[in-house]
Design a protein around this motif. Structure first.
Motif, PDB file in Angstrom:
ATOM      1  N   UNK A  65     -45.289  12.233 -19.947  1.00 34.06           N
ATOM      2  CA  UNK A  65     -46.351  11.452 -19.326  1.00 34.06           C
ATOM      3  C   UNK A  65     -46.029   9.991 -19.571  1.00 34.06           C
ATOM      4  N   UNK A  66     -46.264   9.175 -18.544  1.00 37.10           N
ATOM      5  CA  UNK A  66     -46.127   7.730 -18.675  1.00 37.10           C
ATOM      6  C   UNK A  66     -47.519   7.135 -18.656  1.00 37.10           C
ATOM      7  N   UNK A  67     -47.781   6.264 -19.613  1.00 31.64           N
ATOM      8  CA  UNK A  67     -49.098   5.668 -19.770  1.00 31.64           C
ATOM      9  C   UNK A  67     -48.932   4.152 -19.893  1.00 31.64           C
ATOM     10  N   UNK A  68     -49.766   3.423 -19.173  1.00 30.53           N
ATOM     11  CA  UNK A  68     -49.848   1.980 -19.375  1.00 30.53           C
ATOM     12  C   UNK A  68     -51.088   1.716 -20.198  1.00 30.53           C
ATOM     13  N   UNK A  69     -50.952   0.834 -21.170  1.00 32.09           N
ATOM     14  CA  UNK A  69     -52.056   0.518 -22.065  1.00 32.09           C
ATOM     15  C   UNK A  69     -52.274  -0.992 -22.051  1.00 32.09           C
ATOM     16  N   UNK A  70     -53.487  -1.393 -21.672  1.00 29.42           N
ATOM     17  CA  UNK A  70     -53.885  -2.795 -21.787  1.00 29.42           C
ATOM     18  C   UNK A  70     -54.486  -2.942 -23.179  1.00 29.42           C
ATOM     19  N   UNK A  71     -53.897  -3.810 -23.979  1.00 26.50           N
ATOM     20  CA  UNK A  71     -54.282  -3.922 -25.388  1.00 26.50           C
ATOM     21  C   UNK A  71     -54.864  -5.291 -25.701  1.00 26.50           C
ATOM     22  N   UNK A  72     -55.906  -5.278 -26.526  1.00 29.83           N
ATOM     23  CA  UNK A  72     -56.495  -6.513 -27.047  1.00 29.83           C
ATOM     24  C   UNK A  72     -56.329  -6.512 -28.560  1.00 29.83           C
ATOM     25  N   UNK A  73     -56.011  -7.676 -29.101  1.00 31.57           N
ATOM     26  CA  UNK A  73     -55.888  -7.809 -30.548  1.00 31.57           C
ATOM     27  C   UNK A  73     -57.210  -8.246 -31.150  1.00 31.57           C
ATOM     28  N   UNK A  74     -57.362  -7.957 -32.435  1.00 35.46           N
ATOM     29  CA  UNK A  74     -58.599  -8.297 -33.139  1.00 35.46           C
ATOM     30  C   UNK A  74     -58.772  -9.804 -33.260  1.00 35.46           C
ATOM     31  N   UNK A  75     -57.684 -10.526 -33.523  1.00 35.48           N
ATOM     32  CA  UNK A  75     -57.782 -11.978 -33.566  1.00 35.48           C
ATOM     33  C   UNK A  75     -56.551 -12.579 -32.891  1.00 35.48           C
ATOM     34  N   UNK A  97     -43.144  -3.672 -23.396  1.00 36.84           N
ATOM     35  CA  UNK A  97     -44.353  -4.352 -23.847  1.00 36.84           C
ATOM     36  C   UNK A  97     -44.282  -5.790 -23.369  1.00 36.84           C
ATOM     37  N   UNK A  98     -45.329  -6.226 -22.718  1.00 33.87           N
ATOM     38  CA  UNK A  98     -45.388  -7.589 -22.188  1.00 33.87           C
ATOM     39  C   UNK A  98     -46.605  -8.311 -22.759  1.00 33.87           C
ATOM     40  N   UNK A  99     -46.422  -9.547 -23.184  1.00 35.99           N
ATOM     41  CA  UNK A  99     -47.543 -10.407 -23.567  1.00 35.99           C
ATOM     42  C   UNK A  99     -48.137 -10.948 -22.273  1.00 35.99           C
ATOM     43  N   UNK A 100     -49.459 -10.990 -22.203  1.00 36.07           N
ATOM     44  CA  UNK A 100     -50.142 -11.394 -20.975  1.00 36.07           C
ATOM     45  C   UNK A 100     -51.011 -12.623 -21.203  1.00 36.07           C
ATOM     46  N   UNK A 101     -51.201 -13.363 -20.145  1.00 36.97           N
ATOM     47  CA  UNK A 101     -52.227 -14.392 -20.120  1.00 36.97           C
ATOM     48  C   UNK A 101     -53.396 -13.833 -19.328  1.00 36.97           C
ATOM     49  N   UNK A 105     -54.322  -8.984 -23.984  1.00 36.36           N
ATOM     50  CA  UNK A 105     -53.253  -9.661 -24.714  1.00 36.36           C
ATOM     51  C   UNK A 105     -51.875  -9.088 -24.400  1.00 36.36           C
ATOM     52  N   UNK A 106     -51.799  -7.749 -24.229  1.00 37.05           N
ATOM     53  CA  UNK A 106     -50.519  -7.083 -24.008  1.00 37.05           C
ATOM     54  C   UNK A 106     -50.684  -5.934 -23.020  1.00 37.05           C
ATOM     55  N   UNK A 107     -49.596  -5.640 -22.336  1.00 36.76           N
ATOM     56  CA  UNK A 107     -49.493  -4.445 -21.514  1.00 36.76           C
ATOM     57  C   UNK A 107     -48.332  -3.633 -22.059  1.00 36.76           C
ATOM     58  N   UNK A 108     -48.618  -2.401 -22.465  1.00 36.43           N
ATOM     59  CA  UNK A 108     -47.599  -1.517 -23.022  1.00 36.43           C
ATOM     60  C   UNK A 108     -47.291  -0.419 -22.021  1.00 36.43           C
ATOM     61  N   UNK A 109     -46.039  -0.057 -21.927  1.00 35.92           N
ATOM     62  CA  UNK A 109     -45.641   1.128 -21.173  1.00 35.92           C
ATOM     63  C   UNK A 109     -45.170   2.147 -22.191  1.00 35.92           C
ATOM     64  N   UNK A 110     -45.811   3.286 -22.189  1.00 38.05           N
ATOM     65  CA  UNK A 110     -45.546   4.324 -23.178  1.00 38.05           C
ATOM     66  C   UNK A 110     -45.100   5.587 -22.458  1.00 38.05           C
ATOM     67  N   UNK A 111     -44.052   6.211 -22.963  1.00 34.83           N
ATOM     68  CA  UNK A 111     -43.600   7.499 -22.442  1.00 34.83           C
ATOM     69  C   UNK A 111     -43.599   8.479 -23.602  1.00 34.83           C
ATOM     70  N   UNK A 112     -44.317   9.580 -23.421  1.00 34.32           N
ATOM     71  CA  UNK A 112     -44.392  10.607 -24.457  1.00 34.32           C
ATOM     72  C   UNK A 112     -44.508  11.973 -23.789  1.00 34.32           C
ATOM     73  N   UNK A 113     -44.488  13.028 -24.589  1.00 34.86           N
ATOM     74  CA  UNK A 113     -44.411  14.375 -24.008  1.00 34.86           C
ATOM     75  C   UNK A 113     -45.711  14.838 -23.353  1.00 34.86           C
ATOM     76  N   UNK A 114     -46.851  14.387 -23.847  1.00 34.57           N
ATOM     77  CA  UNK A 114     -48.120  14.791 -23.240  1.00 34.57           C
ATOM     78  C   UNK A 114     -49.237  13.869 -23.724  1.00 34.57           C
ATOM     79  N   UNK A 115     -50.435  14.098 -23.221  1.00 32.36           N
ATOM     80  CA  UNK A 115     -51.574  13.243 -23.558  1.00 32.36           C
ATOM     81  C   UNK A 115     -51.929  13.362 -25.042  1.00 32.36           C
TER      82      UNK A 115
END
Length: 159
Positions: A65-75, A97-101, A105-115
């Motif tokens: 499965x490929x998952x995109x994750x929009x991530x926010x940091x605590x500070x 992983x890309x830093x965003x404006x 804060x970030x966009x991650x592309x994750x590939x793993x075997x399942x959810x």
């Protein structure tokens, strides 16, 4: 570095076919082998060509499965960003992983075997206290267009 049309042609051709022979590359750009090879080495030395790789058809290897994750940091301190970015290097499942404006804060592309494996990864990231505060999961249902050839001519029109 000034790029002429032959340099752009070399970059475009290699973006499509990194395994092209030197002779075929030279033929396609209208140069003999030696001058074409010299241009190629100059482009590599200048860092315009970062590497060569293969596109792997994961469907033929294993379920995934490929998952995109929009991530926010605590500070939002420089130290927090540096810590998070260093942590991303340690997770093999994070293939990009890309830093965003903007909102996230970030966009991650994750590939793993399942959810389930994806959720265990996110839980491990949260437990590791790498600064991840909130995340939003977007599961890829089908690829529509992959990483393609950069639009070099369009980009250079603006400069």
């Amino acid at each position: 570095m000034h790029l002429d049309q032959r340099d752009l042609d070399i970059l475009r051709i290699l973006s499509r076919d990194g395994r092209i022979t030197k002779a075929a590359l030279a033929d396609q750009v209208g140069l003999s082998s030696t001058p074409c090879w010299e241009r190629l080495k100059k482009l590599e030395k200048a860092g315009l060509i970062e590497g060569y790789n293969a596109r792997i058809n994961l469907k033929k290897i294993a379920p995934h499965v490929t998952v995109f994750v929009a991530a926010e940091l605590a500070d939002h301190t420089a130290a927090s960003f540096q810590s998070f970015e260093a942590a991303m290097q340690r997770y093999d499942e994070v293939v990009a992983c890309w830093a965003l404006g903007g909102g996230f804060d970030y966009l991650l592309q994750i590939v793993t075997c399942d959810i389930d494996a994806y959720q265990r990864l996110i839980d491990a990231m949260l437990d590791a206290r790498i600064g991840l505060s909130r995340y939003f999961t977007y599961i890829v249902t089908k690829p529509v267009k992959g990483a393609g050839v950069p639009p070099l001519e369009i980009l250079l029109q603006g400069s």
